[in-house]
Design a protein around this motif. Structure first.
Motif, PDB file in Angstrom:
ATOM      1  N   SER A  17       0.850  -1.190   0.000  1.00 48.72           N
ATOM      2  CA  SER A  17       0.000   0.000   0.000  1.00 48.72           C
ATOM      3  C   SER A  17       0.883   1.237   0.000  1.00 48.72           C
ATOM      4  O   SER A  17       2.109   1.145   0.177  1.00 48.72           O
ATOM      5  CB  SER A  17      -0.928  -0.003   1.215  1.00 48.72           C
ATOM      6  OG  SER A  17      -0.177   0.036   2.404  1.00 48.72           O
ATOM      7  N   ALA A  18       0.247   2.377  -0.191  1.00 50.09           N
ATOM      8  CA  ALA A  18       0.982   3.642  -0.194  1.00 50.09           C
ATOM      9  C   ALA A  18       0.052   4.744   0.286  1.00 50.09           C
ATOM     10  O   ALA A  18      -1.145   4.759  -0.036  1.00 50.09           O
ATOM     11  CB  ALA A  18       1.509   3.953  -1.589  1.00 50.09           C
ATOM     12  N   ASP A  19       0.604   5.672   1.056  1.00 43.33           N
ATOM     13  CA  ASP A  19      -0.190   6.786   1.589  1.00 43.33           C
ATOM     14  C   ASP A  19      -0.771   7.620   0.455  1.00 43.33           C
ATOM     15  O   ASP A  19      -0.059   8.008  -0.477  1.00 43.33           O
ATOM     16  CB  ASP A  19       0.681   7.681   2.476  1.00 43.33           C
ATOM     17  CG  ASP A  19       1.136   6.985   3.749  1.00 43.33           C
ATOM     18  OD1 ASP A  19       0.401   6.087   4.224  1.00 43.33           O
ATOM     19  OD2 ASP A  19       2.215   7.320   4.254  1.00 43.33           O
ATOM     20  N   GLY A  20      -2.076   7.873   0.535  1.00 42.77           N
ATOM     21  CA  GLY A  20      -2.738   8.751  -0.418  1.00 42.77           C
ATOM     22  C   GLY A  20      -3.200   8.085  -1.702  1.00 42.77           C
ATOM     23  O   GLY A  20      -3.922   8.690  -2.488  1.00 42.77           O
ATOM     24  N   TRP A  21      -2.775   6.850  -1.939  1.00 44.54           N
ATOM     25  CA  TRP A  21      -3.167   6.142  -3.156  1.00 44.54           C
ATOM     26  C   TRP A  21      -4.470   5.395  -2.906  1.00 44.54           C
ATOM     27  O   TRP A  21      -4.644   4.796  -1.854  1.00 44.54           O
ATOM     28  CB  TRP A  21      -2.094   5.143  -3.574  1.00 44.54           C
ATOM     29  CG  TRP A  21      -0.827   5.746  -4.077  1.00 44.54           C
ATOM     30  CD1 TRP A  21       0.165   6.326  -3.325  1.00 44.54           C
ATOM     31  CD2 TRP A  21      -0.390   5.818  -5.426  1.00 44.54           C
ATOM     32  NE1 TRP A  21       1.193   6.743  -4.128  1.00 44.54           N
ATOM     33  CE2 TRP A  21       0.878   6.442  -5.439  1.00 44.54           C
ATOM     34  CE3 TRP A  21      -0.935   5.410  -6.637  1.00 44.54           C
ATOM     35  CZ2 TRP A  21       1.589   6.666  -6.596  1.00 44.54           C
ATOM     36  CZ3 TRP A  21      -0.221   5.633  -7.803  1.00 44.54           C
ATOM     37  CH2 TRP A  21       1.024   6.259  -7.775  1.00 44.54           C
ATOM     38  N   PRO A  22      -5.377   5.365  -3.898  1.00 46.81           N
ATOM     39  CA  PRO A  22      -6.614   4.586  -3.731  1.00 46.81           C
ATOM     40  C   PRO A  22      -6.338   3.095  -3.884  1.00 46.81           C
ATOM     41  O   PRO A  22      -5.238   2.694  -4.269  1.00 46.81           O
ATOM     42  CB  PRO A  22      -7.491   5.095  -4.889  1.00 46.81           C
ATOM     43  CG  PRO A  22      -6.527   5.555  -5.927  1.00 46.81           C
ATOM     44  CD  PRO A  22      -5.317   6.071  -5.175  1.00 46.81           C
ATOM     45  N   GLY A  23      -7.340   2.267  -3.586  1.00 45.98           N
ATOM     46  CA  GLY A  23      -7.227   0.833  -3.818  1.00 45.98           C
ATOM     47  C   GLY A  23      -6.857   0.553  -5.261  1.00 45.98           C
ATOM     48  O   GLY A  23      -7.246   1.314  -6.165  1.00 45.98           O
ATOM     49  N   PHE A  24      -6.094  -0.493  -5.500  1.00 50.10           N
ATOM     50  CA  PHE A  24      -5.587  -0.857  -6.837  1.00 50.10           C
ATOM     51  C   PHE A  24      -4.776   0.293  -7.442  1.00 50.10           C
ATOM     52  O   PHE A  24      -4.629   0.380  -8.650  1.00 50.10           O
ATOM     53  CB  PHE A  24      -6.719  -1.252  -7.792  1.00 50.10           C
ATOM     54  CG  PHE A  24      -7.594  -2.361  -7.326  1.00 50.10           C
ATOM     55  CD1 PHE A  24      -7.081  -3.610  -7.037  1.00 50.10           C
ATOM     56  CD2 PHE A  24      -8.968  -2.158  -7.173  1.00 50.10           C
ATOM     57  CE1 PHE A  24      -7.907  -4.645  -6.612  1.00 50.10           C
ATOM     58  CE2 PHE A  24      -9.791  -3.193  -6.757  1.00 50.10           C
ATOM     59  CZ  PHE A  24      -9.269  -4.427  -6.472  1.00 50.10           C
ATOM     60  N   TRP A  25      -4.278   1.183  -6.626  1.00 55.15           N
ATOM     61  CA  TRP A  25      -3.507   2.348  -7.059  1.00 55.15           C
ATOM     62  C   TRP A  25      -4.267   3.168  -8.110  1.00 55.15           C
ATOM     63  O   TRP A  25      -3.687   3.910  -8.877  1.00 55.15           O
ATOM     64  CB  TRP A  25      -2.126   1.925  -7.582  1.00 55.15           C
ATOM     65  CG  TRP A  25      -1.218   1.535  -6.459  1.00 55.15           C
ATOM     66  CD1 TRP A  25      -0.432   2.352  -5.724  1.00 55.15           C
ATOM     67  CD2 TRP A  25      -1.032   0.231  -5.917  1.00 55.15           C
ATOM     68  NE1 TRP A  25       0.227   1.639  -4.753  1.00 55.15           N
ATOM     69  CE2 TRP A  25      -0.122   0.326  -4.845  1.00 55.15           C
ATOM     70  CE3 TRP A  25      -1.546  -1.018  -6.225  1.00 55.15           C
ATOM     71  CZ2 TRP A  25       0.280  -0.741  -4.090  1.00 55.15           C
ATOM     72  CZ3 TRP A  25      -1.162  -2.095  -5.466  1.00 55.15           C
ATOM     73  CH2 TRP A  25      -0.253  -1.951  -4.410  1.00 55.15           C
TER      74      TRP A  25
END
Length: 191
Positions: A17-25
């Motif tokens: 995961s990554a901060d600020g990114w939505p699901g499935f990027w």
């Protein structure tokens, strides 16, 4: 004997995961969503830890695209911090040792198993040799500045024999392997 599939969604640099990114990027496309909608391994029981349960059930409650498929699946959540009743449909809480519970599910059960996320659980299951198949869906992003939860930190050395690969929407890669935990790098002297 039922199989156990570890199933990860990852950035190219190996983050869950990554901060600020939505699901499935934010890069889920029609081919990928159709594949999810066809419910690969839809009859498998889904295994997850408390953190993944909280995140995924939150995505489902918010109507995140692609999570509706998970509602009808049988889910087992391993946690010493969550309590019954779990709000996500078809979820069962197990507060005991996940290794022993999964070993028993494989030995005595009839349904195959798969994970979603749950990095610590997956690492533990792989370390004790319970994993039969390893699937990674790689999204075309690098999240070096905002990524967290590096998937493979703390893993043993593992040889992977590819059994399948596929490209969705011209950008998303699915890779499937049979894993073999190694005692060290190939060719290294053994103790």
């Amino acid at each position: 004997m039922p199989e156990l599939l570890i199933d990860f969604i990852t950035s190219l640099d190996g983050y869950a995961s990554a901060d600020g990114w939505p699901g499935f990027w934010g890069l889920e496309g029609p081919e990928y969503l159709a594949w999810l909608g066809d419910a690969p391994e839809g009859d498998y029981t889904v295994l997850m830890g408390a953190t993944t349960y909280r995140v995924m059930s939150g995505f489902a409650a918010d109507g995140e695209e692609g999570t509706d498929v998970l509602a009808n699946l049988s889910k087992v959540v391993f946690s010493s911090t969550l309590t019954e009743p779990l709000t996500w449909p078809n979820s069962r809480l197990v507060s005991g040792d996940p290794i022993e519970a999964v070993r028993e599910m494989k030995e005595k059960g009839s349904e195959s198993l798969r994970t979603i996320g749950s990095l610590t659980l997956c690492r533990a299951l792989l370390n004790v040799g319970l994993v039969d198949r390893f699937r990674v869906v790689v999204f075309p992003v690098i999240t070096g500045a905002t990524g967290h939860e590096r998937i493979y930190d703390g893993y043993p050395d593992v040889a992977l024999e590819m059994t399948d690969s596929r490209t969705f929407d011209g950008r998303i890669q699915l890779l499937e392997y049979v894993p073999k935990v190694l005692s060290g790098p190939p060719g290294a002297p053994t103790a």
